[in-house]
Scaffold this motif. Structure first.
Motif, short mmCIF file in Angstrom:
data_model
loop_
_atom_site.label_atom_id
_atom_site.label_comp_id
_atom_site.label_asym_id
_atom_site.label_seq_id
_atom_site.Cartn_x
_atom_site.Cartn_y
_atom_site.Cartn_z
N TRP A 654 1.01 -1.32 0.17
CA TRP A 654 -0.28 -0.01 -0.06
C TRP A 654 1.04 1.64 0.62
CZ3 TRP A 654 -4.84 -0.27 -0.60
CH2 TRP A 654 -5.69 -1.85 0.00
N ASN A 655 0.45 2.24 -0.75
CA ASN A 655 1.18 3.94 -0.64
C ASN A 655 0.32 4.89 -1.21
OD1 ASN A 655 1.61 2.84 -3.43
ND2 ASN A 655 2.56 5.14 -3.77
N PHE A 656 -0.18 5.98 -0.09
CA PHE A 656 -0.45 7.04 -0.21
C PHE A 656 -0.55 7.71 0.06
CE2 PHE A 656 -2.44 5.29 3.14
CZ PHE A 656 -2.58 6.66 4.42
N SER A 657 -1.60 8.89 -0.42
CA SER A 657 -0.96 10.70 -0.34
C SER A 657 -1.87 11.39 -0.45
CB SER A 657 0.74 11.11 -1.11
OG SER A 657 -0.06 11.56 -2.89
N VAL A 658 -2.26 11.89 0.75
CA VAL A 658 -3.67 12.93 1.04
C VAL A 658 -2.26 14.18 1.09
CG1 VAL A 658 -4.93 10.86 1.64
CG2 VAL A 658 -3.73 12.73 2.73
N GLY A 659 -3.48 15.27 0.56
CA GLY A 659 -2.91 16.95 0.90
C GLY A 659 -4.12 17.89 0.51
N ALA A 660 -3.81 18.79 0.98
CA ALA A 660 -4.93 19.95 1.23
C ALA A 660 -4.09 21.57 0.48
CB ALA A 660 -6.10 20.38 2.26
N THR A 661 -4.35 21.90 -0.41
CA THR A 661 -4.04 23.50 -1.25
C THR A 661 -4.93 24.27 -0.49
OG1 THR A 661 -2.68 21.92 -2.98
CG2 THR A 661 -3.52 24.93 -2.68
N TYR A 662 -4.60 25.64 -0.14
CA TYR A 662 -5.84 26.66 -0.15
C TYR A 662 -5.21 27.78 -0.57
CZ TYR A 662 -9.32 30.29 1.92
OH TYR A 662 -9.31 30.74 2.27
N ARG A 663 -5.70 28.37 -1.94
CA ARG A 663 -5.13 29.63 -2.51
C ARG A 663 -6.09 30.69 -2.53
NH1 ARG A 663 -5.34 25.42 -6.06
NH2 ARG A 663 -2.92 25.11 -6.90
N PHE A 664 -5.60 31.95 -1.62
CA PHE A 664 -6.50 32.48 -1.17
C PHE A 664 -5.86 34.60 -1.27
CE2 PHE A 664 -4.03 31.50 2.12
CZ PHE A 664 -3.39 33.22 2.72
N ASP A 665 -5.75 35.43 -1.32
CA ASP A 665 -5.80 37.23 -1.75
C ASP A 665 -5.71 37.75 -0.69
OD1 ASP A 665 -5.66 36.51 -4.24
OD2 ASP A 665 -7.55 37.26 -4.88
N VAL A 666 -5.10 38.48 -0.42
CA VAL A 666 -4.75 39.48 0.71
C VAL A 666 -4.12 40.56 0.04
CG1 VAL A 666 -3.37 39.83 3.10
CG2 VAL A 666 -3.74 38.28 2.64
N GLY A 667 -5.52 41.43 -0.06
CA GLY A 667 -4.65 42.73 -0.23
C GLY A 667 -4.87 42.40 -2.44
N GLN A 668 -3.43 43.07 -3.16
CA GLN A 668 -3.24 42.67 -3.87
C GLN A 668 -2.21 41.53 -3.95
OE1 GLN A 668 -1.70 45.98 -6.15
NE2 GLN A 668 -3.99 46.99 -6.30
N THR A 669 -2.13 39.99 -2.56
CA THR A 669 -1.35 39.54 -2.58
C THR A 669 -2.08 37.89 -2.48
OG1 THR A 669 0.00 40.96 -1.46
CG2 THR A 669 0.43 38.57 -1.40
N ARG A 670 -1.31 37.58 -3.87
CA ARG A 670 -1.82 36.40 -4.04
C ARG A 670 -1.28 35.38 -3.41
NH1 ARG A 670 -0.56 34.44 -9.31
NH2 ARG A 670 0.63 35.73 -9.29
N ALA A 671 -1.82 34.75 -2.21
CA ALA A 671 -1.62 33.36 -0.63
C ALA A 671 -1.73 32.02 -1.68
CB ALA A 671 -1.94 34.19 0.73
N ASN A 672 -0.99 31.16 -0.48
CA ASN A 672 -1.29 30.32 -0.71
C ASN A 672 -0.53 28.78 0.30
OD1 ASN A 672 1.02 28.15 -1.91
ND2 ASN A 672 1.44 30.11 -2.88
N ALA A 673 -1.39 28.30 1.14
CA ALA A 673 -1.04 27.05 2.21
C ALA A 673 -1.34 25.81 1.43
CB ALA A 673 -1.34 27.42 3.01
#
Length: 768
Positions: A654-673
């Motif tokens: 067995w092998n697996f991977s799970v992930g989460a990505t969140y993209r959001f804006d702070v003013g004119q700045t694009r951010a991601n986590a």
């Protein structure tokens, strides 16, 4: 068995189709009136089938990692993304190369021929033969890559030899007409138990007039090693330095003609191995997790230089494509084999001491030096019909010629020059092994469509390989001879051999389009790895290994589903496969010398799946996993196995991977986590019950990676990342050569990168 599974495949298709139709109907009740995708990203366009198509349209398991995906992972080499691809596993030979297995297609950790084909754009990279160490896949730096495509399952009709398990295609970012742009990237990080890492990378795209553009990129990298030699007081073993660059020229005077020239070079130099010494019996460290004790240094250097030219011209009824390439692959490796040969060499020397008065030879130290150079020229010419969704076809011709010069020396490093003391006149082992490989192949496939509901691809390839092999060897185990009026304790033995073989490979790939966004497919495909002349020893040596070894062949039976549901919020793919592998190629150690043999047959069954779920604007969840059962179906005496059903090495159940990505804006700045959790199940090195391919259990392990980044309106990007957040001491691979002599010898185990935290600063300028 093939007939039984083919029947099961048809039954499964019949069962899966209405079930998938129900899900598709629920998710696409308004399919006749297309709706815009919700919070979706553009689908990655791939060239797996030698034509541009969306990844969800390919009738087979395919993982496509875009440039954005690679940057989000902070992936600079193969090892950084491999554990997140379902069905993909590997062994690290050293920090510069890997042995790669897809869907469990690996016979041993010592095999010399590759089972996964490696491509840079449309150019096959690496030696095709065992004599060129074709199993050692080069680690490309991933900077300025447009994408990486990992194709699971045999790709014999389009990708030819050595695509038994699959193919990995690195696709570079091409020059862009009319665009002036640049990208600069600086990366710095620190690794626990080790030290600091650093990298500087840059790329520039320059237009020259309206129909010409060049793209130039380069990188310099340093990765610290985390091995610690307690005997010699050395740290940072396994550190690697990489220097690489690429120049591309694109000339496109009109819509019909395109000429693309490319020059690429990369050199990787490593100092030692990222290993710790572990107990064979319980897979625990002998001392510290990253502690090792070697008698000699173990440097490695690999380099690749590639010149290629691709010309495509639209003839109207088809596009003509010519791909010409020249490459040179160089590998230099020194490994400490003091334990293994420290037992064997003194045994032979003691006999000569008794009969000829030769001096005794000590048990240590011994260093095995392998220096391989391969020059390779390839030419592919193909015609591709337009994408008309009626009848589409590809037909082509392929030519490959390779010359490999391989030097193998076993050095007695207690002596200043590595040679045994007089009256011996050579190393314990000396081998010069030149070889030529020529392959000529013709291939083609045809896809017929029944409207938008059903289509089927049928493909075939015939490949003919010719090889010439020679060897000049001296080995203390060869009996002395009378030479020039005296006794030569280490005579040179010369041998030459040729082989000529032809192989057919096939593809049958039906696809049923349940709806606009849901597809069910079947796939029957085959692959092969070339056989060739063997490394034959004198008859007096007692070897019964045949003078040639045969191609190993593989048939893959597969059924799968690919679909997008709920206004494209969910993408879900799943497939199941059954692989029949015959005449498995591997190595057999005969009195200290590896020889090439066919070991028997195996069966591999598995399920792979991946999904993307877009919950709300900017937030997406991803997952991928695989279940693999890979076992021998016949005894394999050359591996020391008298019974069938032994598990194949390297691949986890067995092998697996799970992930989460969140993209959001702070003013004119694009951010991601983002955060990713990867779990790799228990694997094996060697086989249970084998005295020659000794079994070692690699425990399961878990790693968590995370990153946070921001992009300013000016184009400046800043990201902070952590790899292996909980400092898991994952055991990637192991080598049990020494344990054929005793279970008490420690096992060198390659370890995952410890906890690493870093910062990447990237600036993008210009572009469209």
């Amino acid at each position: 068995m093939k007939t039984r599974f083919a029947t099961s495949l048809l039954v499964s298709v019949a069962w899966a189709t209405p079930a998938t139709m129900m899900l598709a109907t629920a998710a696409h009740a308004a399919d006749a009136v297309p709706t815009a995708p919700q919070a979706s990203e553009p689908e990655i366009i791939v060239t797996a089938n030698r034509r541009n198509e969306g990844v969800q349209k390919v009738g087979g398991e395919l993982t496509a990692l875009s440039n954005a995906d690679l940057e989000r992972m902070h992936a600079s080499t193969f090892n950084d993304f491999a554990t997140q691809v379902p069905g993909l596993s590997f062994q690290s030979y050293n920090p510069t190369t890997n042995l790669i297995a897809i869907r469990g297609v690996a016979s041993s950790t010592a095999e010399l021929g590759g089972a996964v084909s490696l491509y840079l754009d449309d150019v096959p990279i690496g030696a095709s033969t065992q004599f060129g160490l074709g199993s050692q896949s080069f680690n490309f730096n991933l900077f300025d890559m447009d994408r990486v495509e990992v194709l699971n399952g045999p790709q014999g009709t389009l990708y030819g030899a050595n695509a038994l398990g699959g193919a990995i295609k690195y696709v570079t970012t091409p020059p862009k007409l009319g665009e002036t742009s640049a990208k600069i990237e600086l990366d710095g990080s620190a690794t626990d138990h080790a030290g600091t890492n650093g990298a500087a990378r840059a790329a520039i795209n320059l237009p020259i007039g309206q129909d010409l553009a060049i793209r130039l990129d380069g990188n310099v990298e340093h990765d610290t090693g985390w091995g610690h030699d307690t005997a010699r007081g050395l740290d940072h073993l396994g550190s690697a330095d990489v220097v690489g660059g690429r120049l591309q020229v694109l000339y496109q005077p009109d819509d019909k003609l395109e000429i693309r020239l490319s020059a690429f070079a990369q050199r990787s130099k490593a100092n030692g191995l990222d290993v710790g010494f572990y107990n064979l019996s319980n897979s625990t460290p002998v001392a510290g997790a990253y502690d090792q004790q070697y008698a000699v240094n173990q440097p490695s250097i690999t380099s690749v230089a590639v010149l290629s030219g691709t010309i495509s011209y639209d003839l109207g009824f088809a596009k003509a494509v010519s791909v010409t390439s020249w490459q040179r692959n160089h590998g230099y490796y020194q490994t400490d084999d003091s334990v293994f040969y420290g037992v064997i060499v003194p045994i032979y020397a003691s006999v000569y001491t008794a009969y000829f008065g030769a001096p005794t030879v000590g048990a240590s130290p011994y260093s095995l030096l392998v220096d391989t150079n391969t020059s390779k020229v390839t030419q592919e010419v193909r015609l591709q019909s337009p994408s008309n969704h009626t009848v589409e076809w590809v037909a082509g011709f392929y030519y490959d010629h390779e010359y490999t010069g391989e030097l193998v020396d076993l050095l007695y490093t207690a002596s200043p020059n590595g040679q045994l003391p007089a009256p011996y006149t050579n190393y314990p082992f000396y081998g010069w092994l030149p070889s030529h490989y020529t392959e000529v192949a013709g291939f083609g496939d045809v896809t017929g469509y029944l409207g938008d509901i059903f289509d089927m691809t049928v493909g075939v390839r015939y490949s003919h390989q010719s090889q010439a092999y020679g060897s000049d060897i001296s080995w203390i185990g060869i009996l002395p001879v009378v030479q020039n009026g005296g006794i030569a304790l280490d005579p040179t033995y010369s041998y030459e051999s040729t082989s000529s073989q032809g192989v057919w490979t096939y593809l049958f790939n039906p696809r049923l389009h349940v709806s606009k966004d849901v597809m069910v497919y079947g796939k029957v495909s085959s692959g092969f790895r070339p056989g060739g002349p063997n490394f034959v020893l004198p008859a007096s040596f007692g070897s019964t290994v045949p003078s040639t070894f045969q191609p190993d062949k593989l048939w893959n039976y597969e059924i799968g589903e690919k679909g997008s549901f709920f206004d494209h919020r969910l993408t879900f793919n799943i497939d199941g496969y059954d692989i029949e592998w015959t005449n498995i190629q591997t190595t057999q150690n005969v009195n200290g010398i590896n020889q090439l043999v066919n070991a028997g047959n195996a069966r591999i069954q598995g399920v792979e799946s991946n999904f993307v779920l877009r919950l709300v604007q900017g937030l997406s969840l991803t997952g991928a996993g695989a279940h693999t059962v890979a076992r021998l179906t016949t005894p394999a005496p050359v591996l020391g196995l008298a019974n069938a059903d032994d598990r194949l090495p390297l691949s986890p159940r067995w092998n697996f991977s799970v992930g989460a990505t969140y993209r959001f804006d702070v003013g004119q700045t694009r951010a991601n986590a983002s955060i990713t959790d990867t779990w790799t199940g228990q694997r094996t090195s060697g086989y249970q019950g084998s005295a020659t391919n000794v079994y070692y259990s690699l425990p399961s392990y878990n790693t968590v990676n995370a990153s946070v980044g921001a992009t300013l309106a000016s184009g400046l990007e800043l990201s902070v990342y952590v790899r292996n957040l909980f400092n898991s001491k994952g055991q990637l691979s192991a080598v049990t050569l020494n344990n054929a002599l005793s279970p008490l010898f420690p096992v060198p185990v390659t370890l995952a990168q410890p906890l690493t935290g870093g910062i990447t600063l990237r600036y993008n300028w210009g572009g469209k």
